[in-house]
Design an enzyme around this catalytic site. Structure first.
Site, PDB file in Angstrom:
ATOM      1  N   LYS A 195       0.848  -1.199   0.000  1.00 59.62           N
ATOM      2  CA  LYS A 195       0.000   0.000   0.000  1.00 59.62           C
ATOM      3  C   LYS A 195       0.886   1.252   0.000  1.00 59.62           C
ATOM      4  CE  LYS A 195      -1.803   2.826   2.959  1.00 59.62           C
ATOM      5  NZ  LYS A 195      -1.883   4.128   2.270  1.00 59.62           N
ATOM      6  N   GLU A 269      10.443   0.668  10.095  1.00 61.29           N
ATOM      7  CA  GLU A 269      11.390   1.763   9.815  1.00 61.29           C
ATOM      8  C   GLU A 269      10.640   3.050  10.113  1.00 61.29           C
ATOM      9  OE1 GLU A 269      14.447   1.362   8.895  1.00 61.29           O
ATOM     10  OE2 GLU A 269      14.548  -0.621   7.950  1.00 61.29           O
ATOM     11  N   CYS A 303      13.516  10.694   6.671  1.00 58.86           N
ATOM     12  CA  CYS A 303      13.502  10.158   8.035  1.00 58.86           C
ATOM     13  C   CYS A 303      14.862  10.293   8.704  1.00 58.86           C
ATOM     14  CB  CYS A 303      13.071   8.701   8.002  1.00 58.86           C
ATOM     15  SG  CYS A 303      13.971   7.761   6.771  1.00 58.86           S
TER      16      CYS A 303
HETATM   17  P1  TAP Z   1       2.472   7.640   8.423  1.00 58.75           P
HETATM   18  O1  TAP Z   1       1.333   8.513   8.688  1.00 58.75           O
HETATM   19  O2  TAP Z   1       2.917   6.720   9.483  1.00 58.75           O
HETATM   20  O3  TAP Z   1       2.113   6.852   7.087  1.00 58.75           O
HETATM   21  C1  TAP Z   1       2.924   5.855   6.548  1.00 58.75           C
HETATM   22  C2  TAP Z   1       2.057   4.895   5.770  1.00 58.75           C
HETATM   23  O4  TAP Z   1       1.197   4.198   6.681  1.00 58.75           O
HETATM   24  C3  TAP Z   1       1.132   5.560   4.766  1.00 58.75           C
HETATM   25  O5  TAP Z   1       0.967   4.703   3.656  1.00 58.75           O
HETATM   26  C4  TAP Z   1      -0.146   5.679   5.559  1.00 58.75           C
HETATM   27  O6  TAP Z   1      -1.298   5.838   4.780  1.00 58.75           O
HETATM   28  C5  TAP Z   1      -0.159   4.370   6.305  1.00 58.75           C
HETATM   29  N1  TAP Z   1      -0.969   4.334   7.519  1.00 58.75           N
HETATM   30  C6  TAP Z   1      -1.501   5.357   8.221  1.00 58.75           C
HETATM   31  N2  TAP Z   1      -2.170   4.889   9.299  1.00 58.75           N
HETATM   32  C7  TAP Z   1      -2.049   3.540   9.273  1.00 58.75           C
HETATM   33  C8  TAP Z   1      -2.508   2.484  10.120  1.00 58.75           C
HETATM   34  N3  TAP Z   1      -3.207   2.723  11.224  1.00 58.75           N
HETATM   35  N4  TAP Z   1      -2.189   1.216   9.807  1.00 58.75           N
HETATM   36  C9  TAP Z   1      -1.450   0.945   8.702  1.00 58.75           C
HETATM   37  N5  TAP Z   1      -1.003   1.885   7.857  1.00 58.75           N
HETATM   38  C10 TAP Z   1      -1.282   3.180   8.141  1.00 58.75           C
HETATM   39  O7  TAP Z   1       3.770   8.456   8.026  1.00 58.75           O
HETATM   40  P2  TAP Z   1       3.896   9.513   6.883  1.00 58.75           P
HETATM   41  O8  TAP Z   1       3.396  10.808   7.396  1.00 58.75           O
HETATM   42  O9  TAP Z   1       3.314   9.000   5.635  1.00 58.75           O
HETATM   43  O10 TAP Z   1       5.491   9.513   6.675  1.00 58.75           O
HETATM   44  C11 TAP Z   1       6.313  10.274   7.435  1.00 58.75           C
HETATM   45  C12 TAP Z   1       6.986   9.424   8.508  1.00 58.75           C
HETATM   46  O11 TAP Z   1       7.632   8.299   7.957  1.00 58.75           O
HETATM   47  C13 TAP Z   1       8.056  10.198   9.218  1.00 58.75           C
HETATM   48  O12 TAP Z   1       7.915  10.050  10.603  1.00 58.75           O
HETATM   49  C14 TAP Z   1       9.347   9.552   8.737  1.00 58.75           C
HETATM   50  O13 TAP Z   1      10.423   9.644   9.588  1.00 58.75           O
HETATM   51  C15 TAP Z   1       8.929   8.167   8.483  1.00 58.75           C
HETATM   52  N6  TAP Z   1       9.819   7.551   7.495  1.00 58.75           N
HETATM   53  C16 TAP Z   1      10.722   6.646   7.936  1.00 58.75           C
HETATM   54  C17 TAP Z   1      11.587   6.075   7.046  1.00 58.75           C
HETATM   55  C18 TAP Z   1      12.569   5.086   7.564  1.00 58.75           C
HETATM   56  S1  TAP Z   1      13.368   4.230   6.484  1.00 58.75           S
HETATM   57  N7  TAP Z   1      12.793   4.908   8.813  1.00 58.75           N
HETATM   58  C19 TAP Z   1      11.541   6.372   5.692  1.00 58.75           C
HETATM   59  C20 TAP Z   1      10.598   7.293   5.269  1.00 58.75           C
HETATM   60  C21 TAP Z   1       9.732   7.875   6.192  1.00 58.75           C
HETATM   61  P3  TAP Z   1      -1.723   7.332   4.374  1.00 58.75           P
HETATM   62  O14 TAP Z   1      -0.664   7.833   3.494  1.00 58.75           O
HETATM   63  O15 TAP Z   1      -2.956   7.200   3.639  1.00 58.75           O
HETATM   64  O16 TAP Z   1      -1.859   8.100   5.657  1.00 58.75           O
END
Ligand code: TAP
Length: 490
Positions: A195, A269, A303
């Protein structure tokens, strides 16, 4: 100092007047709407619902994308489970052939993928063209090489795939995160349901098209688009044997709770708040480039971004003068322009989050610096920002901003640098700038961070494992460690 007043703008205007150099988009066909990719075909969603995906640089809707509900997710997991029976039994050499083909097709379609990634996500074309797409293809190439060598990867053990892998990825590196997830899973003999993030689904759907083009057996890769509830349905489905999640620590914790006791293998991650540490003997000009790359690359939506700059007190003034001057040369604007350094913020929601945290920094007493730059009238934008006079207790020093905002702190001794750097619930990455090799080794031993870059920052390679400590998650992606996350060893 005279230079501290407004050096950046003056220098920027004097030295860096560029004509527009927009990347062409006429080779790219974005459909008005997209279906789900299940069992090797694009299928209409059971939910009958669609959501818009928007270009954050223009606020224009690019396409309407299917929103998968629980029934859709169930169909995708069933298709992946059916495909697993034959895919896991296919010889490693044959699996490798498919994965090499995916890599080659990504390279052939690199320009299309780069433009799509930039339009859907807001990142500068020079980054999607030179970093995201080549690295994504390199991941498939690297893991294709392991598919027929699993016995050598895990000597004297019998590696077995885990089954259907549920993979949920964020919006900051959509295609690259897809590659980090799908390439090792397929090489080890698993099938996947992935997803993508709600705001950046288009490159994953282009990848689905590439799977068809590569004649990948139906069901080996399934792409279900949707919001958080779709992600929750994917990771919560009883038919999956492995969950791989990249995203926020908050959602990571929810997933850990949801999968506890289920027997599903899990890697997380999550977020970060990396320290980028500059000692007084560091090559200053090189460090400035590393600091800029560390926090302004991909608008700081990284991240492992070096969002906390720790500077040895004796060099803080010359360093800040150079850094502010360098900021004035950054070109902020149209992500499709090949000269752009800082593109659009990925979504309105993310822009509001950045603005909220920046306001908290001002209210708590930090001093803000932003270079003057003209921002486009439409779209989501945020100027590259530096905060000085930052206390460790301020929110901008503790919380992940995920935007182009740097918090500067100082230290006097190496011990103090280590203590401040580790003073965070996260532990994903760190950087150190010094002329002394012995100091690098001394510091690396003491840092609680999955990756420590020395005299560089934000370097990635498919052969090198990446992952976190503490609230940055567990498990590693990349290299042999990344392959190990997709096998059971007996
Ligand atoms: P999240 O809100 O956590 O979203 C990540 C993914 O999870 C999206 O596809 C999101 O869908 C989905 N999601 C949301 N709620 C969920 C649930 N309850 N169960 C399962 N999946 C769910 O993070 P974001 O705002 O997209 O990304 C930013 C964060 O990612 C930052 O904190 C960053 O540090 C972290 N990040 C970490 C890494 C590594 S490698 N450590 C790399 C990139 C990013 P939606 O998009 O539809 O909300």
């Amino acid at each position: 100092m005279a230079i501290a007043k407004r050096p950046s703008t003056e220098m920027g205007q004097r030295l860096f007047e560029y004509a527009a150099a927009p990347e062409a988009t006429d080779h790219l066909k974005i459909a008005d709407s997209y279906a789900l990719f299940v069992g090797g075909r694009f299928v209409e969603p059971h939910s009958r619902r669609r959501f818009a995906t928007v270009n954050p640089a223009t606020e224009e809707t690019l396409s309407e994308v299917a929103e998968a509900d629980e029934t859709d997710v169930d169909r995708a997991v069933t298709a992946a489970a059916d495909a697993f029976r034959s895919w896991s039994r296919l010889s490693g050499a044959k699996r490798a052939r498919y994965i090499f083909r995916l890599s080659r097709l990504m390279q052939e379609r690199a320009r299309e993928l780069a433009v799509l990634e930039t339009m859907d996500g807001g990142k500068p074309i020079k980054e999607s063209r030179d970093v995201d797409v080549p690295l994504a293809a390199a991941h498939f190439f690297y893991y294709a090489g392991w598919a027929d060598k699993l016995e050598w990867a895990f000597p004297n053990r019998r590696p077995r795939p885990l089954g259907v892998a549920a993979q949920v990825i964020p919006w900051n590196f959509p295609l690259l995160m897809l590659a980090w997830k799908i390439a090792p899973a397929l090489a080890a003999g698993n099938t996947v349901v992935l997803k993508p993030a709600e705001t950046t689904p288009l490159s994953a759907l282009a990848f689905a098209d590439i799977c068809q083009q590569a004649d990948l057996p139906p069901g080996v890769v399934n792409i279900v688009t949707g919001a958080g509830s779709t992600g929750a349905a994917v990771v919560g489905h009883p038919g999956v044997g492995k969950v791989a999640f990249t995203g926020s620590t908050e959602v990571g914790k929810q997933i850990q709770r949801a999968t506890a006791g289920s027997g599903k293998h899990l890697t997380l991650e999550l977020g970060g708040k990396a320290a980028n540490i500059v000692f007084e003997d560091a090559p200053l000009d090189q460090a400035i480039e590393g600091i800029v790359n560390g926090i302004y690359f991909n608008q700081g939506h990284v991240c492992c971004a070096g969002s906390r700059l720790l500077v040895q007190e004796s060099i803080v003034e010359p360093l800040l003068a150079k850094l502010k001057s360098r900021l004035g040369t950054l070109r902020v604007g149209d992500p499709l322009d090949k000269n752009t350094d800082v593109g659009a913020i990925n979504s309105r929601a993310q822009l509001e989050k950045i603005e909220g945290l920046v306001n908290s920094g001002i209210e708590e007493g930090a001093e803000i610096y932003q270079p003057e730059c003209r921002l486009p009238e439409r779209g989501y934008w945020f100027r590259p920002t530096i905060f000085t006079n930052v206390a460790q207790s301020y929110r901008i020093a503790r919380e992940e901003i995920f935007g182009p905002v740097l918090s500067v702190l100082t230290f006097r001794t190496p011990d103090e640098a280590v203590e401040k750097a580790n003073n965070t619930p996260y532990g994903l990455s760190a950087g150190v700038w010094t002329d002394k090799g012995s100091r690098i080794l001394w510091l690396v031993e003491r840092m609680r961070a999955g990756v420590v870059w020395a005299n560089t920052f934000n370097r990635f390679d498919p052969t090198s494992p990446f992952g976190g400590y503490k609230e940055s998650g567990f498990g590693r992606e990349g290299g042999l460690h990344g392959l190990a996350a997709y096998v059971e060893l007996s």
